[in-house]
Design a protein around this motif. Structure first.
Motif, mmCIF file in Angstrom:
data_model
loop_
_atom_site.group_PDB
_atom_site.id
_atom_site.type_symbol
_atom_site.label_atom_id
_atom_site.label_comp_id
_atom_site.label_asym_id
_atom_site.label_seq_id
_atom_site.Cartn_x
_atom_site.Cartn_y
_atom_site.Cartn_z
ATOM 1 N N CYS A 303 0.854 -1.195 0.000
ATOM 2 C CA CYS A 303 0.000 0.000 0.000
ATOM 3 C C CYS A 303 0.890 1.246 0.000
ATOM 4 O O CYS A 303 1.606 1.502 0.978
ATOM 5 N N PRO A 304 0.857 2.044 -1.054
ATOM 6 C CA PRO A 304 1.738 3.212 -1.112
ATOM 7 C C PRO A 304 1.420 4.269 -0.063
ATOM 8 O O PRO A 304 2.311 4.987 0.383
ATOM 9 N N LEU A 305 0.165 4.355 0.333
ATOM 10 C CA LEU A 305 -0.190 5.335 1.362
ATOM 11 C C LEU A 305 0.337 4.903 2.725
ATOM 12 O O LEU A 305 0.777 5.740 3.524
ATOM 13 N N ARG A 306 0.286 3.601 2.999
ATOM 14 C CA ARG A 306 0.841 3.103 4.252
ATOM 15 C C ARG A 306 2.353 3.303 4.286
ATOM 16 O O ARG A 306 2.908 3.753 5.293
ATOM 17 N N VAL A 307 3.022 2.975 3.188
ATOM 18 C CA VAL A 307 4.471 3.171 3.123
ATOM 19 C C VAL A 307 4.820 4.641 3.331
ATOM 20 O O VAL A 307 5.716 4.989 4.102
ATOM 21 N N SER A 308 4.105 5.527 2.658
ATOM 22 C CA SER A 308 4.377 6.964 2.768
ATOM 23 C C SER A 308 4.110 7.474 4.174
ATOM 24 O O SER A 308 4.875 8.286 4.716
ATOM 25 N N ALA A 309 3.012 7.007 4.786
ATOM 26 C CA ALA A 309 2.688 7.428 6.146
ATOM 27 C C ALA A 309 3.769 6.990 7.124
ATOM 28 O O ALA A 309 4.147 7.742 8.035
ATOM 29 N N ARG A 342 -5.740 4.270 6.128
ATOM 30 C CA ARG A 342 -6.717 3.248 6.488
ATOM 31 C C ARG A 342 -7.907 3.336 5.529
ATOM 32 O O ARG A 342 -8.480 4.415 5.346
ATOM 33 N N PRO A 343 -8.285 2.228 4.910
ATOM 34 C CA PRO A 343 -9.472 2.257 4.034
ATOM 35 C C PRO A 343 -10.696 2.774 4.780
ATOM 36 O O PRO A 343 -10.910 2.461 5.965
ATOM 37 N N GLY A 344 -11.496 3.591 4.095
ATOM 38 C CA GLY A 344 -12.651 4.215 4.718
ATOM 39 C C GLY A 344 -12.305 5.527 5.392
ATOM 40 O O GLY A 344 -13.045 6.013 6.250
ATOM 41 N N ALA A 345 -11.168 6.131 4.970
ATOM 42 C CA ALA A 345 -10.691 7.372 5.582
ATOM 43 C C ALA A 345 -11.651 8.527 5.298
ATOM 44 O O ALA A 345 -12.375 8.543 4.294
ATOM 45 N N PHE A 383 -0.213 8.878 -6.130
ATOM 46 C CA PHE A 383 -1.101 7.764 -5.817
ATOM 47 C C PHE A 383 -2.544 8.231 -5.635
ATOM 48 O O PHE A 383 -3.272 7.752 -4.768
ATOM 49 N N SER A 384 -2.949 9.174 -6.465
ATOM 50 C CA SER A 384 -4.295 9.735 -6.329
ATOM 51 C C SER A 384 -5.380 8.667 -6.488
ATOM 52 O O SER A 384 -6.415 8.704 -5.808
ATOM 53 N N ASP A 388 -8.328 7.590 -3.749
ATOM 54 C CA ASP A 388 -9.759 7.419 -4.016
ATOM 55 C C ASP A 388 -10.251 6.063 -3.519
ATOM 56 O O ASP A 388 -11.379 5.950 -2.992
ATOM 57 N N GLU A 389 -9.430 5.026 -3.700
ATOM 58 C CA GLU A 389 -9.806 3.702 -3.201
ATOM 59 C C GLU A 389 -10.012 3.736 -1.689
ATOM 60 O O GLU A 389 -11.001 3.205 -1.160
ATOM 61 N N HIS A 390 -9.070 4.364 -0.981
ATOM 62 C CA HIS A 390 -9.164 4.422 0.473
ATOM 63 C C HIS A 390 -10.396 5.206 0.921
ATOM 64 O O HIS A 390 -11.081 4.817 1.881
#
Length: 401
Positions: A303-309, A342-345, A383-384, A388-390
Motif C-alpha cells: 500500500c503506497p499510502l501506508r508506506v508513505s505514512a 486506512r481504508p474508509g478514511a 497515488f491519487s 480514491d480507493e481508500h
C-alpha cells in the motif's frame, strides 16, 4: 587531457567506481597524483564543468568554493560522508571502493584554499576503517571523525555543530557555515561524491566531464537502488531514462505502483513518469530532483499510502525539536497520513494534508519540514487513484508490515 582519460578506460560512465582495488599503489598507477590547482583555476574549471553537489541539494560547487575563498581566515574543509538518507548507500560504497579518489579531492581543496584543517566526517552506518587505512597509507593530515546525528546529521550546519562538540542539530541559517563554521572559521562542507568528481575534474578537465550527461546537467552520479529492484550502487549519466535504469535493475514495470526518487525528502513518481530523463530539466515537470541519488521501486502489492505514512512518521521523529513545524506540524502531518492510509478514511484528510503543508513550508529552522511536507504531497499526487480507493473503503494492495 581527454585522450589520457580515454586511455584509462574512463570514457564511459564508470568513473568514480572504476578502480580495480582500493589500494594507494593501484590508485597512483592508474591516475597518478592529483595535480595542484590554484583556487581561481579550480573555480573556473568547476564552473565550466557545471558540477553540482551530489549530497542532495545540488548546489553549484563553484559558488561554494568562491564563497569560502572570499573569507579572510584560513578555512576548514569538511568531507561529508554522513549518509543520513536512510535508503542511501553511495557514500559507504565510494569510500570502500575508491577512498583515494575522495581523499584526492579533499587535499585538492585544502591546497587551493590553504585550509587550516581537513576533516572527513563519517556517519553511523559507515565503517571508517578503509578510509582511515587510506589516510595512513598516504600519510595525509586528514582528521577522520566518526559522527552521530541520524537523518539530520549530514545537514551542513548540524554537522559543523557536532564537529564543534555541540548537539548535531541545524544552526541559525542567517550565519552560514562558509562565514563561520568549525572552530569559528569559514568552512566548506562537500559531499564525498563531489570530492571524487573534483579529483577527476582536476586531472581531465571540464570537456571530459561533459562527455557524459546533458548540456544543462552534465556528468555522472551514483544511484542507490532498492525496493523491487536488484539492490546496489551504480554510476550512471545524468539524463539517463528512469525506465532504462529500472529495466537494467530487473524491475517488472507492470508490478510497480511508483518509484521514490531522491530519498525521504524526495518525490514519488507514478508509472506514467517512468521514462523521464534523470536530469534537472527532465524532472522539473514532476517537481522532482535526483537528490542523493536514491531510486526505490515500490511493488504494487504494498500500500503506497501506508508506506508513505510510515516514512513521514519516521521523519517526524528525526527532528531537532527547535521550531514549531518540527514540534507540532510534522507529527500532525504524520498522524493525518496514518489515518488516510486506512481504508474508509475521512475525505477531509486530503485537504488537511495540503493545509498542513502550507503551515509547515518555509517556517522551519532548516529545510527538514519543507522536504518532509513535499514528500507527503507527492504521495497524494502520485497515488491519487489509491487515495480514491481508500476514501471509498477499499485498498487493492497488501498493507506493508
Amino acid at each position: 587531457m581527454t585522450a589520457h582519460a580515454l586511455d584509462l578506460g574512463l570514457q564511459g560512465t564508470q568513473r568514480l567506481l572504476a578502480a580495480r582495488d582500493s589500494s594507494l599503489d593501484e590508485h597512483l598507477r592508474t591516475l597518478g597524483p592529483v595535480p595542484a590547482v590554484a583556487l581561481c583555476e579550480l573555480i573556473s574549471i568547476t564552473e565550466q564543468a557545471g558540477l553540482t553537489g551530489r549530497g542532495g541539494a545540488g548546489f553549484p560547487t563553484a559558488r561554494k568554493l568562491r564563497a569560502v575563498g572570499e573569507g579572510r581566515r584560513r578555512p576548514v574543509v569538511v568531507g561529508n560522508a554522513m549518509e543520513g538518507e536512510y535508503l542511501s548507500d553511495k557514500d559507504r560504497t565510494l569510500l570502500a571502493r575508491s577512498p583515494h579518489l575522495v581523499l584526492d579531492g579533499l587535499e585538492l581543496l585544502g591546497r587551493a584554499l590553504h585550509a587550516k584543517r581537513l576533516i572527513l566526517a563519517t556517519g553511523e552506518r559507515i565503517d571508517s576503517g578503509p578510509v582511515r587505512s587510506a589516510v595512513r597509507a598516504r600519510r595525509a593530515e586528514i582528521d577522520v571523525r566518526d559522527m552521530t546525528g541520524g537523518f539530520l546529521g549530514g545537514q551542513e550546519s548540524a554537522l559543523v555543530s557536532q564537529l564543534n562538540r555541540r548537539a548535531p542539530v541545524p544552526q541559525d541559517p542567517h550565519t552560514p557555515v562558509y562565514a563561520r563554521g568549525v572552530d569559528g572559521r569559514p568552512t566548506l562542507v562537500v559531499n564525498v561524491e563531489t570530492l571524487a568528481h573534483l579529483a577527476l575534474l582536476a586531472r581531465f578537465g571540464p570537456g571530459w566531464f561533459r562527455t557524459q550527461g546533458t548540456p544543462d546537467d552534465p556528468g555522472t552520479f551514483l544511484v542507490t537502488l532498492s525496493g523491487a529492484l536488484r539492490p546496489g550502487v551504480q554510476e550512471i549519466a545524468r539524463g539517463t531514462r528512469l525506465g532504462a535504469l529500472l529495466d537494467g535493475a530487473g524491475a517488472d514495470r507492470t508490478r510497480l505502483s511508483g518509484v521514490l526518487l531522491g530519498g525521504y525528502h524526495g518525490t514519488w513518481l507514478p508509472p506514467q513518469a517512468f521514462d523521464v530523463a534523470l536530469s534537472s530539466t527532465g524532472l522539473a515537470a514532476y517537481g522532482a530532483r535526483t537528490g542523493a541519488g536514491i531510486v526505490h521501486a515500490l511493488d504494487s502489492t504494498r500500500c503506497p499510502l501506508r508506506v508513505s505514512a510510515d516514512i513521514v512518521t519516521y521523519l517526524a521523529r528525526q527532528t531537532s525539536g527547535q521550531c514549531g513545524p518540527c514540534i507540532n506540524g510534522m507529527p500532525r502531518m504524520a498522524d493525518t497520513l496514518q489515518r488516510l492510509a486506512r481504508p474508509g478514511a475521512d475525505p477531509r484528510l486530503v485537504a488537511e494534508v495540503a493545509r498542513l503543508r502550507g503551515l509547515i513550508t518555509g517556517r522551519g529552522a532548516c529545510a527538514h519540514p519543507d522536504g518532509s511536507a513535499r514528500f507527503a504531497m507527492s504521495a497524494l499526487t502520485a497515488f491519487s487513484g489509491h487515495v480514491d480507493e481508500h476514501l471509498g473503503g477499499e485498498c487493492h494492495a497488501t498493507p506493508a508490515d
